[in-house]
Design a protein around this motif. Structure first.
Motif, PDB file in Angstrom:
ATOM      1  N   LEU A   8       0.845  -1.196   0.000  1.00 54.87           N
ATOM      2  CA  LEU A   8       0.000   0.000   0.000  1.00 54.87           C
ATOM      3  C   LEU A   8       0.880   1.245   0.000  1.00 54.87           C
ATOM      4  O   LEU A   8       1.819   1.362   0.800  1.00 54.87           O
ATOM      5  CB  LEU A   8      -0.942  -0.009   1.217  1.00 54.87           C
ATOM      6  N   MET A   9       0.543   2.167  -0.901  1.00 53.92           N
ATOM      7  CA  MET A   9       1.324   3.401  -1.010  1.00 53.92           C
ATOM      8  C   MET A   9       0.435   4.603  -0.697  1.00 53.92           C
ATOM      9  O   MET A   9      -0.672   4.714  -1.222  1.00 53.92           O
ATOM     10  CB  MET A   9       1.864   3.515  -2.441  1.00 53.92           C
ATOM     11  N   ILE A  14      -7.164   8.071   4.888  1.00 51.91           N
ATOM     12  CA  ILE A  14      -8.059   7.072   4.299  1.00 51.91           C
ATOM     13  C   ILE A  14      -7.452   5.667   4.371  1.00 51.91           C
ATOM     14  O   ILE A  14      -8.176   4.679   4.545  1.00 51.91           O
ATOM     15  CB  ILE A  14      -8.434   7.471   2.848  1.00 51.91           C
ATOM     16  N   ALA A  15      -6.127   5.588   4.245  1.00 50.57           N
ATOM     17  CA  ALA A  15      -5.475   4.275   4.340  1.00 50.57           C
ATOM     18  C   ALA A  15      -5.656   3.699   5.746  1.00 50.57           C
ATOM     19  O   ALA A  15      -6.021   2.532   5.922  1.00 50.57           O
ATOM     20  CB  ALA A  15      -3.989   4.401   4.001  1.00 50.57           C
ATOM     21  N   PRO A  69      -2.419  11.155  -3.261  1.00 47.46           N
ATOM     22  CA  PRO A  69      -3.326  12.109  -3.919  1.00 47.46           C
ATOM     23  C   PRO A  69      -3.393  11.821  -5.417  1.00 47.46           C
ATOM     24  O   PRO A  69      -2.459  11.251  -5.988  1.00 47.46           O
ATOM     25  CB  PRO A  69      -2.666  13.467  -3.664  1.00 47.46           C
ATOM     26  N   PRO A  70      -4.509  12.215  -6.070  1.00 46.60           N
ATOM     27  CA  PRO A  70      -4.693  11.863  -7.488  1.00 46.60           C
ATOM     28  C   PRO A  70      -3.615  12.436  -8.418  1.00 46.60           C
ATOM     29  O   PRO A  70      -3.284  11.805  -9.417  1.00 46.60           O
ATOM     30  CB  PRO A  70      -6.083  12.417  -7.838  1.00 46.60           C
ATOM     31  N   GLN A  71      -3.048  13.598  -8.074  1.00 46.07           N
ATOM     32  CA  GLN A  71      -2.018  14.173  -8.927  1.00 46.07           C
ATOM     33  C   GLN A  71      -0.812  13.235  -8.976  1.00 46.07           C
ATOM     34  O   GLN A  71      -0.271  12.861  -7.943  1.00 46.07           O
ATOM     35  CB  GLN A  71      -1.564  15.549  -8.416  1.00 46.07           C
ATOM     36  N   GLY A  72      -0.402  12.845 -10.149  1.00 45.16           N
ATOM     37  CA  GLY A  72       0.771  11.997 -10.304  1.00 45.16           C
ATOM     38  C   GLY A  72       0.473  10.502 -10.243  1.00 45.16           C
ATOM     39  O   GLY A  72       1.360   9.675 -10.445  1.00 45.16           O
ATOM     40  N   GLU A  90      -7.531   4.484  -5.046  1.00 43.89           N
ATOM     41  CA  GLU A  90      -8.537   5.289  -4.348  1.00 43.89           C
ATOM     42  C   GLU A  90      -9.203   6.226  -5.359  1.00 43.89           C
ATOM     43  O   GLU A  90      -8.677   6.476  -6.444  1.00 43.89           O
ATOM     44  CB  GLU A  90      -7.862   6.136  -3.262  1.00 43.89           C
ATOM     45  N   LYS A  91     -10.328   6.784  -5.019  1.00 42.60           N
ATOM     46  CA  LYS A  91     -11.014   7.749  -5.871  1.00 42.60           C
ATOM     47  C   LYS A  91     -10.529   9.159  -5.594  1.00 42.60           C
ATOM     48  O   LYS A  91     -10.085   9.400  -4.470  1.00 42.60           O
ATOM     49  CB  LYS A  91     -12.532   7.663  -5.696  1.00 42.60           C
ATOM     50  N   PRO A  92     -10.647  10.144  -6.503  1.00 41.48           N
ATOM     51  CA  PRO A  92     -10.881   9.892  -7.925  1.00 41.48           C
ATOM     52  C   PRO A  92      -9.601   9.389  -8.565  1.00 41.48           C
ATOM     53  O   PRO A  92      -8.512   9.732  -8.093  1.00 41.48           O
ATOM     54  CB  PRO A  92     -11.244  11.287  -8.438  1.00 41.48           C
ATOM     55  N   PRO A  93      -9.694   8.582  -9.630  1.00 44.05           N
ATOM     56  CA  PRO A  93      -8.493   7.939 -10.152  1.00 44.05           C
ATOM     57  C   PRO A  93      -7.415   8.941 -10.559  1.00 44.05           C
ATOM     58  O   PRO A  93      -6.236   8.710 -10.274  1.00 44.05           O
ATOM     59  CB  PRO A  93      -9.002   7.139 -11.360  1.00 44.05           C
ATOM     60  N   THR A  94      -7.820  10.010 -11.208  1.00 46.40           N
ATOM     61  CA  THR A  94      -6.870  11.011 -11.720  1.00 46.40           C
ATOM     62  C   THR A  94      -7.512  12.390 -11.612  1.00 46.40           C
ATOM     63  O   THR A  94      -8.718  12.503 -11.448  1.00 46.40           O
ATOM     64  CB  THR A  94      -6.544  10.768 -13.211  1.00 46.40           C
TER      65      THR A  94
END
Lengths: 315, 315
Positions: A8-9, A14-15, A69-72, A90-94
């Motif tokens: 898990l990264m 949330i993790a 976070p979605p960025q990257g 996790e959401k949102p994917p991107t």
């Protein structure tokens, strides 16, 4: 029984609150490593500073769980796939539609399973609502999603930066429920977006939706990020046959004709991992961008209004 | 030889200038009826005021060609499919991402062929560029798309309304070329959007793109809708292996290392109909929303700047 080994990264709120317990409760999975920029400790698992270190120095594993976070993230997905790993996101994917589009082809090319999760879809009331509404003609659809940004994102400046989504960060959860219950039919017909004079993303919005299957539906979405007191996450549906169905509390409670028929909290993440096992067993990806598409459309066709500047509550 | 019988709806500039001659030149097609709100005359063909009248009172036909404005088209597509017709659509297919998403499933459910066309993709220089660049690592990608809105959309107020796209109406042609040459890899990383103080859509923009296959690429898009004098529609590419490739004039001219190697105008629409015949013969749809997704992303993650009010040139 051989379990799938997970790394898990992104070990944030949330993790810790959701992924760790859901993984621990599911015998199909063994968590074997963590990757996190900041030092964390969980059950003595080995920890690595980034994906490269995890892949180079970590234990063998089958799938990467991405809670960064979605960025990257799209780049992390591609690198994990290239290393032969399956991926759960996790959401949102991107943060963008075009990035989301690159993911499914990348997973297919790598022959790995990619699962872009939308947690709100996994409430039991959502599945029941989908079943009850599948053959119905909608007359009215009312989405009310009002919460306090001070409470859920205290001081997180990124939500106000370009690409930060603003109030559509919570709204996308409502969209993930709508697009699960009504696939391939809801579109954004009009949108009014309120931008605080000192911010780059909207704080409130009012949308009109259209339904390809029910052209005469009166469908509205009202979202607000300055809701004090009780928080509201509800979806009301009235159909031509007289069905009156309401999902409240983000989809955890289902009401039929005013009667509470499902009242269940916190099945979301356990169900996400049950689905992930099925996808892994069947070697099948699931990457649905449709909630993100509705967000993009709100920005694309939305009318912009300048409203009062936003300031965080004093801490 | 039995030709496919076509009915064309929306008899405006693009139908007359491009579709009529391209259909007339292709022996695989017979144009048998028109639908248009305003009275038109073309080769004595029967004409109907709307789709219902065409379907009810018109001659038998196999496929509908839709040249109406994008607003409302998704509904026309669904009704034509339900009547058993194949459909060809002018670009852009729909004004929103979510509407575009409903189309392919609708065509599949109806067992009919749907072809969402992107005319700029059909220039021969585009196919050659795609072939030459398929295995290349990009170092630099520069898109310059500058034209005069007064010249191409005189007095058309809808381009400034919410949902009217603004300068992204022409820019989507550049995106349709980019997504053809580089499928599943380009994304919008950042965008600056200039909104005239009196308008709801941008008049100019500067974008940074990212490339999933070439993470270090320097990729920019500069678009402007107030270009006087010569109009510019060019795409420049420099690759790691030293290839320097330029498409100018919207993709009709291809330059390699400064040498003009393809110089061909107006193959776009004849090629569209050649492709449509292939799709019909193979009973295969082609509905690519990726150019529209890049436009939506520019709005979704774009930073908004207020610039001087826009006024039309005096007529």
């Amino acid at each position: 029984m051989a379990a799938y080994r997970l790394a898990l990264m992104g070990v944030g709120v949330i993790a810790k609150a959701q992924h760790f317990p859901a993984i621990a409760a599911n015998p199909a999975f063994d968590l074997v490593a963590l990757a996190s920029r900041a030092p964390v400790s969980y059950q003595g698992l080995p920890q690595f500073g980034d994906l490269d270190a995890l892949l180079r120095d970590g234990p063998e594993f089958d799938a990467l769980v991405l809670c960064t976070p979605p960025q990257g993230r799209a780049d992390l997905v591609r690198r994990a796939l290239a290393a032969g790993k399956h991926v759960l996101m996790e959401k949102p994917p991107t943060p963008s539609v075009s990035e989301a589009l690159t993911l499914a082809p990348a997973a297919e090319a790598a022959g790995r399973v990619l699962f872009a999760t939308w947690h709100s879809r996994f409430n039991r009331g959502v599945a029941k609502a989908k079943e009850l509404l599948a053959a119905e003609t909608l007359v009215r659809l009312t989405v009310t999603w009002k919460e306090d940004v001070n409470r859920w994102h205290p001081g997180q400046e990124w939500v106000w930066h370009p690409g930060g989504f603003g109030v559509f960060d919570p709204t996308i959860n409502a969209f993930s429920i709508l697009t699960e219950i009504f696939p391939d039919r809801l579109t954004v017909a009009a949108a009014d977006l309120d931008f605080p004079a000192n911010r780059h993303t909207p704080i409130a919005a009012r949308l009109t939706l259209a339904d390809a299957r029910s052209p005469k539906v009166d469908a509205t979405v009202e979202v607000d990020w300055m809701q004090r007191g009780e928080q509201t996450w509800s979806i009301d549906v009235v159909t031509e046959s007289g069905l009156a169905l309401t999902l409240t509390h983000g989809g955890t409670k289902l009401w039929l004709g005013g009667q509470l028929v499902i009242d269940e909290s916190d099945t979301e993440y356990p169900e996400i991992y049950t689905r992930f096992k099925t996808l892994l067993d069947e070697k099948r990806s699931e990457v649905d961008g449709s909630p993100l598409h509705l967000v993009a459309d709100a920005f694309l066709i939305g009318k912009r209004h300048a409203v009062a500047p936003f300031d965080w509550d004093a801490a």
